[in-house]
Write a protein that holds these residues in place. Sequence first.
Motif, PDB file in Angstrom:
ATOM      1  N   SER A  18      51.383  10.083  64.481  1.00  0.00           N
ATOM      2  CA  SER A  18      50.140  10.826  64.703  1.00  0.00           C
ATOM      3  C   SER A  18      50.417  12.238  65.180  1.00  0.00           C
ATOM      4  O   SER A  18      49.860  13.205  64.651  1.00  0.00           O
ATOM      5  CB  SER A  18      49.271  10.120  65.735  1.00  0.00           C
ATOM      6  OG  SER A  18      48.997   8.817  65.299  1.00  0.00           O
ATOM      7  N   ILE A  37      41.062  16.314  63.843  1.00  0.00           N
ATOM      8  CA  ILE A  37      40.653  14.909  63.769  1.00  0.00           C
ATOM      9  C   ILE A  37      40.126  14.567  62.367  1.00  0.00           C
ATOM     10  O   ILE A  37      40.474  13.537  61.800  1.00  0.00           O
ATOM     11  CB  ILE A  37      39.614  14.589  64.875  1.00  0.00           C
ATOM     12  CG1 ILE A  37      40.300  14.641  66.249  1.00  0.00           C
ATOM     13  CG2 ILE A  37      38.944  13.234  64.640  1.00  0.00           C
ATOM     14  CD1 ILE A  37      39.367  14.707  67.433  1.00  0.00           C
ATOM     15  N   ASN A  38      39.337  15.475  61.811  1.00  0.00           N
ATOM     16  CA  ASN A  38      38.778  15.274  60.465  1.00  0.00           C
ATOM     17  C   ASN A  38      39.837  15.270  59.375  1.00  0.00           C
ATOM     18  O   ASN A  38      39.832  14.411  58.498  1.00  0.00           O
ATOM     19  CB  ASN A  38      37.773  16.381  60.146  1.00  0.00           C
ATOM     20  CG  ASN A  38      36.373  15.971  60.540  1.00  0.00           C
ATOM     21  OD1 ASN A  38      36.105  14.787  60.742  1.00  0.00           O
ATOM     22  ND2 ASN A  38      35.499  16.947  60.676  1.00  0.00           N
ATOM     23  N   LYS A  41      41.908  12.130  59.458  1.00  0.00           N
ATOM     24  CA  LYS A  41      41.202  10.977  58.905  1.00  0.00           C
ATOM     25  C   LYS A  41      41.195  11.025  57.380  1.00  0.00           C
ATOM     26  O   LYS A  41      41.380  10.020  56.704  1.00  0.00           O
ATOM     27  CB  LYS A  41      39.767  10.982  59.448  1.00  0.00           C
ATOM     28  CG  LYS A  41      39.019   9.689  59.235  1.00  0.00           C
ATOM     29  CD  LYS A  41      37.660   9.786  59.893  1.00  0.00           C
ATOM     30  CE  LYS A  41      36.734   8.721  59.374  1.00  0.00           C
ATOM     31  NZ  LYS A  41      35.363   8.928  59.875  1.00  0.00           N
ATOM     32  N   LYS A  46      43.115   7.113  58.450  1.00  0.00           N
ATOM     33  CA  LYS A  46      43.199   6.397  59.703  1.00  0.00           C
ATOM     34  C   LYS A  46      42.584   7.284  60.768  1.00  0.00           C
ATOM     35  O   LYS A  46      42.723   8.500  60.704  1.00  0.00           O
ATOM     36  CB  LYS A  46      44.678   6.148  60.038  1.00  0.00           C
ATOM     37  CG  LYS A  46      44.967   4.821  60.698  1.00  0.00           C
ATOM     38  CD  LYS A  46      46.452   4.699  61.002  1.00  0.00           C
ATOM     39  CE  LYS A  46      46.664   4.590  62.491  1.00  0.00           C
ATOM     40  NZ  LYS A  46      48.056   4.725  62.902  1.00  0.00           N
ATOM     41  N   GLU A  47      41.901   6.659  61.729  1.00  0.00           N
ATOM     42  CA  GLU A  47      41.301   7.433  62.812  1.00  0.00           C
ATOM     43  C   GLU A  47      42.376   7.867  63.806  1.00  0.00           C
ATOM     44  O   GLU A  47      43.309   7.131  64.056  1.00  0.00           O
ATOM     45  CB  GLU A  47      40.283   6.564  63.572  1.00  0.00           C
ATOM     46  CG  GLU A  47      39.145   6.043  62.715  1.00  0.00           C
ATOM     47  CD  GLU A  47      37.963   7.005  62.662  1.00  0.00           C
ATOM     48  OE1 GLU A  47      37.952   7.993  63.429  1.00  0.00           O
ATOM     49  OE2 GLU A  47      37.059   6.767  61.838  1.00  0.00           O
ATOM     50  N   SER A  49      42.550   9.221  67.764  1.00  0.00           N
ATOM     51  CA  SER A  49      41.694   9.317  68.944  1.00  0.00           C
ATOM     52  C   SER A  49      41.713  10.717  69.544  1.00  0.00           C
ATOM     53  O   SER A  49      42.773  11.310  69.699  1.00  0.00           O
ATOM     54  CB  SER A  49      42.170   8.303  69.986  1.00  0.00           C
ATOM     55  OG  SER A  49      41.557   8.582  71.214  1.00  0.00           O
TER      56      SER A  49
END
Length: 156
Positions: A18, A37-38, A41, A46-47, A49
Amino acid sequence: MSKETQTENIDDLISDFSRFYILTILYEGPAHGYRIINQFKKRVKKEVSPSLVYPFLQQLEERGLVKHTKKAVGEKERKVFTLTEEGRELCTGLFKRFATLVSIAIEPSLHVCAHCGCKVYEGGYREVINGKETAFCCMHCARSFKEIRKPAKQGK
Ligand SMILES: [Zn+2]
């Protein structure tokens, strides 16, 4: 702080995919946390946090690897993060190391055509030339390869 110490520290910091991927997003250009974050994804499927993203950005900033400017986005003011010169250098180093790891992993199934130099991931064409197995992308390249070497042999 010496360069070496910094590299060791950054290894601790980027101990997972990540964080590594967040750096690749920053490497492409300035981004605010929400954009990171966008993008994450969208590409990793995958998300990630925000509780990982924001503290990581802060850690990078504390180490002088990124800097931020404040930019108004609609009603809100967002921090836009940019890699510093040092941060970019560090990323380039990391990406090279990563690329080496990846190429080691795929190496067994990869060869380069001895004639045209193109990468052949599977299949291709092999021929024993002067007692040595030589790899090509196709038989035409093998023929050209031998043609080119013919005149050199006449000198013997
Ligand atoms: Zn070829």
